[in-house]
Structures are given as C-alpha cells and as structure tokens.
Scaffold this motif. Structure first.
Motif, PDB file in Angstrom:
ATOM      1  N   ASP A 139       2.664  -4.081  -1.811  1.00  0.00           N
ATOM      2  CA  ASP A 139       2.234  -4.168  -0.384  1.00  0.00           C
ATOM      3  C   ASP A 139       0.767  -2.517  -0.480  1.00  0.00           C
ATOM      4  N   ALA A 140       0.676  -1.478  -1.237  1.00  0.00           N
ATOM      5  CA  ALA A 140       0.343  -0.787  -1.071  1.00  0.00           C
ATOM      6  C   ALA A 140      -1.350  -1.095  -1.498  1.00  0.00           C
ATOM      7  N   VAL A 141      -1.308  -2.024  -2.520  1.00  0.00           N
ATOM      8  CA  VAL A 141      -2.790  -2.619  -1.953  1.00  0.00           C
ATOM      9  C   VAL A 141      -3.636  -3.578  -0.635  1.00  0.00           C
ATOM     10  N   ALA A 142      -2.147  -3.929  -0.558  1.00  0.00           N
ATOM     11  CA  ALA A 142      -2.272  -4.933   1.073  1.00  0.00           C
ATOM     12  C   ALA A 142      -2.982  -3.554   2.085  1.00  0.00           C
ATOM     13  N   GLU A 143      -2.210  -2.541   2.097  1.00  0.00           N
ATOM     14  CA  GLU A 143      -2.255  -1.301   2.973  1.00  0.00           C
ATOM     15  C   GLU A 143      -3.272  -1.283   3.130  1.00  0.00           C
ATOM     16  N   GLU A 144      -4.171  -0.856   1.708  1.00  0.00           N
ATOM     17  CA  GLU A 144      -4.867   0.099   1.569  1.00  0.00           C
ATOM     18  C   GLU A 144      -6.285  -0.998   2.585  1.00  0.00           C
TER      19      GLU A 144
END
Lengths: 274, 416
Positions: free
Chosen positions: A234-239
């Motif tokens: 999710d963090a990767v997606a957000e970034e």
C-alpha cells in the motif's frame, strides 16, 4: 466487379464443405463457408509459423499462417515468384500479410482441401494484425447475426435479409449456406469470436505498452521503502500515485516485475528487490 | 366442386372452338393428375389454340409459362449484357396494372416506351430475389393498346441518400439542400427551368435536379416523395418533378460524415464526396513518376503524346492503388499533393532519387514499401468505369484504430 478480399478466420474457412463452381467462363468459383461467406479472394494477416519448399520444378512454397482461430495454408507458386520470394525472406515467426485467391482441391466428391494461393505477400506489423482481427471479427459477427435472423424465417430469401439491413452479398451467401449446410453450429463461431477478441484485449496489456519508465520508478520506490522487511504494498502504491502513476498500472507493473524476477514478496503484502 | 368444373368448361368453350365432351374429358384428366382447376383450365385453352387468360400481375408467381397480361410500361432502359460470351441488348424496367408492379426483362426489342399500355402474350416468369420477374422472349407477342391503365400506387420506398442507386424509382428521401443553381434548358421545343445542386443527409450526399420550381433555397431541409434516381456523369442523380411532392421540414439535418463500407460505394456506381476506409491491397504498375503532356495534361509514353505528338513531358507523381475493406474494392487515384503527403517525400526529392539510381522504378518500389497493406481513410468522388469504380481522392490519411475499444465494442454487440 472486382472480388472483395474477405477477412476470414482460418477456423471458418477451413470448416467449409461446399464450393460454388463457376457456371460460365470468366466467372469465379467461390468457397461457401458455413456462415455464408462466398470467398474468392481473401486477405490474411497472421503469424508466419512455417514455410517449406514443395515440388521439384520452379518456385513452389507452402506457408502456414496462424490466426487466433487456426492455420491458413498459403501456397506461393511459380507464376507468382515475387510472393514466394517475399515469404521465403521472412523470419519465423513474424507477422505476414497475404492477399490471395481461394485454392480449391477436390480430388474426389466430398473430399475438399482448401488453402490460399498468394497473389501478394508482405511482411506485416502487429498493428495491421490487430486491425485484421477486428475486421475479421466484425465480418464474422455480421454473418452470425444474419444467419440467426435467417434461421428464424420460415423460408428465408436474400430480399428478406436485405430488408433487415444486410448487404446483398451477405444476404445471398447466408441464404445459400443455409440451404447447403445441414447443421450450422453458431455457438462455436461465437465462442471463436470471443477467443479472437480476447487475443487483442490481453495482448494490449502485455505487448502494446512499454512500461520501462514505470518499472524504473517502482524499483526506485521499493528500494527506498523496503528496509529489512520489505516495502508495504500500500505504501508503494501511495508513493507511485503521488508520482503520477495510475493504481492499475502500478499493480500491473509490479506483477510484471515479479514475473521478471526483479521483485519478490518476502511475505504477503510486502515487496522487496531481488 | 362439380359446378366449378361446369363453370370452367363453360368458360373454356367461350374462349375456344371445341366440343363440350372433349373439353370436359381433357379438363378432368388434368384434375385427376392433381393440377389445380385454374391451371387445368388454362392448359386446355392453350391446347385448343386459345389465348390464355389475361392475368392480374399480383397473381403471377415465379417459374410460370405462357403468361398473358395487359400492363403499362412504367420504366424501361436499354442494357447490354453478355450471355455465354455473346453481347445482347436487352430492355428492362417496371410494368404495372391495377394490382401490382413487376420488374420485366425483354430479350427482344419490342420498342417498348415508357407510358405504353401493352397486351403481352406468351411471356414467362423467372425468380429474382424471391420475386417474380416477367420475361419477354422472341416467342412473346406485344401489342400496343389505345387505352390507359392507372397502375397501383406503390408507396414510395424510404431510403437514406447513401442507398440511392441509379434505376430506383418512386423513392422518398429527406435531406438538406447544400447548394443550388438554376438554369434554362430546352427539352424538345419547351423551355424549362432546372434547379440542381447537392443535397445531403446523415448518410451521404447526392446530386439532385428538380424539373419544377419548388422555390427551394440553400439550407432548406425537405422531404421528397416520388423521386427517381438516374445515372448522370457517372454518378447517381436524384430527379424530381411536378409529379413528386416536396415538403419543407422544420428540422435540422446533421450533415456529418459517415464512413461508407466499400460495397456501398461499388453498388452506388459513383458518388460525390464520399468517405471510406480500406486497406491498400495492390499498387498499380503505373504508380510513381509519370510524364504529362504540357499541352493536354495527358499521361505520355516515351515522350510522345497521343494527342499532341512529340512533346517535352512534365514530371508528375501519382499513385494508383486498389483499396479493399473486405466488402468491396475500388481503385483510388492519389494526385501529387496526396502522394507526397502519404509518402513523406516531394516529387523533387523523388526525381533526385530516381536520377541517382538512374531508374524511375525505385519510386514505384518505395510506394509499395510504404503503402501496400496499409489501411487508409479516404475522401473523394467516385466514378464508375467498365469493371471497377475509381475513387479520386481529395483527402487521405493512414487509419489509426483503437483496437481495444473496437474489440470491447464487438464483444458488447456479441453479448447484446
């Protein structure tokens, strides 16, 4: 008038069991397909999978061209050395486009061998191939619809089909096919259409788009966030979204990177560089 | 039943000279064999040299012989056809009586004229497109009658402009007048005013000519009933006159371009300002650099013009190609400007290349390389010649399709 070059799937063409023979001089013969295409000239775009020299005299070659439904057998013969030459120079596999005539060989009654005699052969591109699939699908769907409508009529005539808006060459062919073929399995051809179309829709994802830039960005993000445990999906997606990438693209490219063995999931929902 | 037979015998005796006993015997024999009474009756009449009854057109079915009718010739045109390698002139058109209108073909010249009321003896009927068509052969007789018939009024056939074909009559169309010019012509001894121009609907454009002053203006949206279509300067032309009704409509017509499948362009036998798409499947040999006569602009060969003799040729670039969309095929001619655009090089550049190679063929080869099997979108005027329609391109560009969108569209039609 000049015979149109039918875009016809190998499966439908090769299923044909009837030929409308020339009745007078200078009139062509036609292959009548189960869905009512009256094929004299055809246009084929597909993947050249094989080419072989046959016969001993002159230039005679047999090529196989694959479309999403089957194989078109194409002959290039002595009197058209150019087409034969072009075919021979092509790599296998590669995209090939052929304009040719229906080649009908009927050694005895009820035994029908159909292929195509090349008039023109060219190296082709994926774009032309996709365009061809679309055109072949359109034509097949039109004949399927006309066939369904004709099957609902007690005594179908070309005129009735024309009144429903079908072009006369479709109306005539469909009426004739209905007379000559005892059972026409429409479901099979509908299934075949779906398969051919999925060829385009799935390929679009894999081949049409070049994700090199996105791959680089995602590798960078994962590298920045992975630490010891791996980066949270999710963090990767957000970034990634922050950097202007669509969520779907990001998901697709991550899968691509995993397939390429550049990224792996140490545990579910986490990503790490290999 | 018996009385029907009696009635039939009476009728036969009224038409031929024969004795009752034999007529009865013959008639009953036919009936025994299951021949319907009407047909049996006509068969007996024919046997005794009588003239078969005049029939009403609505009762004629395909594959009948010895048909006699009285009908009015509604349209007739001369055509040349090739039957078993022999050229023959036939006449065909429409004829009608109070009950029906049928197409006919006359294999012999009976000097039929539009408006003639004729008694036709010994015609036959064939099937064309599921409909009967009357066929007049050498053994048919035609006699002109001095009376008139009011043929059945057919309801006009409503058609979009793109579907109009030369030879159609009694059509109803709706469209917008794009242009109009007025001129005087002399027909026989009569001065007439003709209004002609181009009209359009959502499907296409067509030339029209009105032989009556309907006080039309550019921009008018009109409905015309009872028009017909003829061939004029190689293209269909819509014709209407005082027998047609013209109604002005208070509605808008979105004159937008519709991409026409090629079979429509082939069937229309010519058209103005058509838009179409197709793949180049052949480059004709005389594509590339050609030389034109400086005086008459004709293509010259080896420095000699057919018209003007030896001349200093002027270079030109043009492409002749066959485009095909799977439904039909037409020849397309791209002029210098379009050829340069499609090929991405100018005539001057090609001249330099050709001089370098000392061969004009290289230009042809490059055209093949660049355009063969390439899908194009083309706009232009189409004109029929002997075996093919030629489209004179005014605009042309490579066709780019959004395959995924197209595929989704076909899928939704498939499931729909």
């Amino acid at each position: 008038m000049r015979e149109p070059a039918w875009r016809i799937f190998a499966a439908e063409y090769n299923d044909s069991q009837h030929v409308l023979k020339a009745t007078e001089e200078k009139t062509p013969s036609y292959v009548l397909t189960p869905l009512g295409a009256k094929v004299n000239r055809m246009f084929i775009v597909g993947v050249l999978t094989d080419i072989e020299d046959i016969g001993t005299e002159g230039i005679r070659r047999r090529a196989r061209i694959s479309d999403p439904t089957g194989i078109h057998v194409v002959y290039a013969e002595t009197f058209n050395p150019e087409a034969a030459g072009v075919l021979s120079d092509m790599e296998i596999p590669s995209y090939a486009a052929i304009v040719g005539k229906a080649r009908i060989y009927e050694p005895e009654e009820g035994m029908l061998y159909l292929s195509t005699r090349a008039e023109v052969a060219r190296k082709s591109t994926i774009d032309t191939r996709n365009q061809w699939i679309i055109e072949a699908c359109r034509g097949t769907l039109l004949r399927i619809n006309a066939m369904k409508d004709a099957m609902n009529m007690s005594n179908p005539t070309p005129r009735q089909l024309r009144e429903l808006g079908y072009p006369s060459f479709i109306a005539e062919g469909v009426t004739e096919a209905l007379k000559m073929y005892s059972d026409i399995d429409i479901d099979t051809y509908e299934e075949l259409l779906r398969e051919a179309l999925s060829f385009i829709t799935s390929e679009e994802k894999e081949m049409k788009k070049d994700y090199a830039a996105e791959e680089g960005t995602l590798l960078q993000i994962i590298g920045e966030l992975e630490g010891e445990e791996g980066a949270l999906w999710d963090a990767v997606a957000e970034e990634a979204v922050k950097r202007g990438m669509a969520r779907e693209v990001m998901e697709e490219v991550i899968i691509l990177l995993m397939e390429k063995g550049m990224v792996y999931e140490p545990q579910l929902g986490k990503l790490k560089l290999v | 039943m018996e009385t029907d037979v009696e009635k039939a015998i009476d009728e036969i005796l009224g038409r031929v000279d024969a004795d009752r006993e034999t007529v009865e015997k013959d008639l009953k024999k036919f009936i025994e064999y299951g021949v319907p009474l009407d047909q049996a009756k006509e068969a007996v009449v024919t046997k005794y040299g009588g003239v078969a009854h005049e029939r009403q057109l609505k009762d004629i079915t395909p594959h009948e012989r010895n048909i006699n009718v009285v009908a009015k010739i509604l349209t007739v045109e001369e055509r040349e056809v090739t039957v078993r390698d022999t050229k023959r002139t036939i006449h065909r058109g429409l004829l009608g009586d109070e009950t029906a209108v049928l197409p006919f073909t006359a294999w012999k010249d009976f000097n039929l004229q539009k408006g003639d009321v004729v008694r036709i003896k010994n015609a036959s009927s064939s099937e064309w497109d599921g409909q009967p068509r009357l066929s007049l052969s050498e053994w048919s007789e035609v006699e002109k009658l001095d009376r008139d018939i009011e043929p059945v009024q057919r309801t006009p056939q409503k058609l979009p402009l793109a579907d109009l074909r030369p030879g159609l009559s009694n059509v109803e169309v709706r469209g917008k007048i794009l242009s109009m010019e007025e001129r005087e012509v002399t027909v026989g001894d009569v001065q007439k005013r003709v209004f002609s121009g181009i009209m359009a609907d959502e499907t296409g454009k067509i030339r029209y000519s009105a032989w009556h002053d309907f006080s039309l203006h550019e921009g008018d949206v009109i409905r015309i009933r009872g028009a017909y279509v003829r061939k004029w300067r190689g293209a269909p032309q819509l014709v209407f006159d005082e027998k047609s009704t013209v109604e002005k409509l208070d509605e808008a017509v979105a004159v937008r371009d519709m991409v026409l499948p090629l079979y429509k362009i082939v069937e229309a036998e010519g058209g103005v300002d058509v838009l179409t798409q197709g793949t180049v499947i052949e480059i004709r040999k005389d594509s590339g650099i050609i030389f034109r006569c400086p005086r008459c602009n004709r293509k010259i060969r080896d420095g000699v013009c057919e018209e003007d003799g030896e001349v200093q040729g002027v270079e030109d670039l043009r492409i002749k190609a066959v485009i095909d969309d799977g439904t039909g095929a037409v020849d397309v001619i791209f002029n210098r400007e379009l050829s340069e655009k499609l090929l991405g090089k100018t005539l001057e550049e090609y001249l330099a290349i050709a001089r370098e190679a000392m061969d004009y063929e290289v230009v042809h080869d490059e055209i093949v390389d660049r355009l063969l099997m390439v899908p194009l979108q083309i706009r232009g005027d189409s004109i029929p010649s002997d075996f093919i329609i030629t489209l004179f391109a005014r605009e042309a560009e490579p066709l780019q399709l959004d395959y995924k969108k197209e595929a989704d569209e076909i899928l939704s039609q498939l499931e729909g």
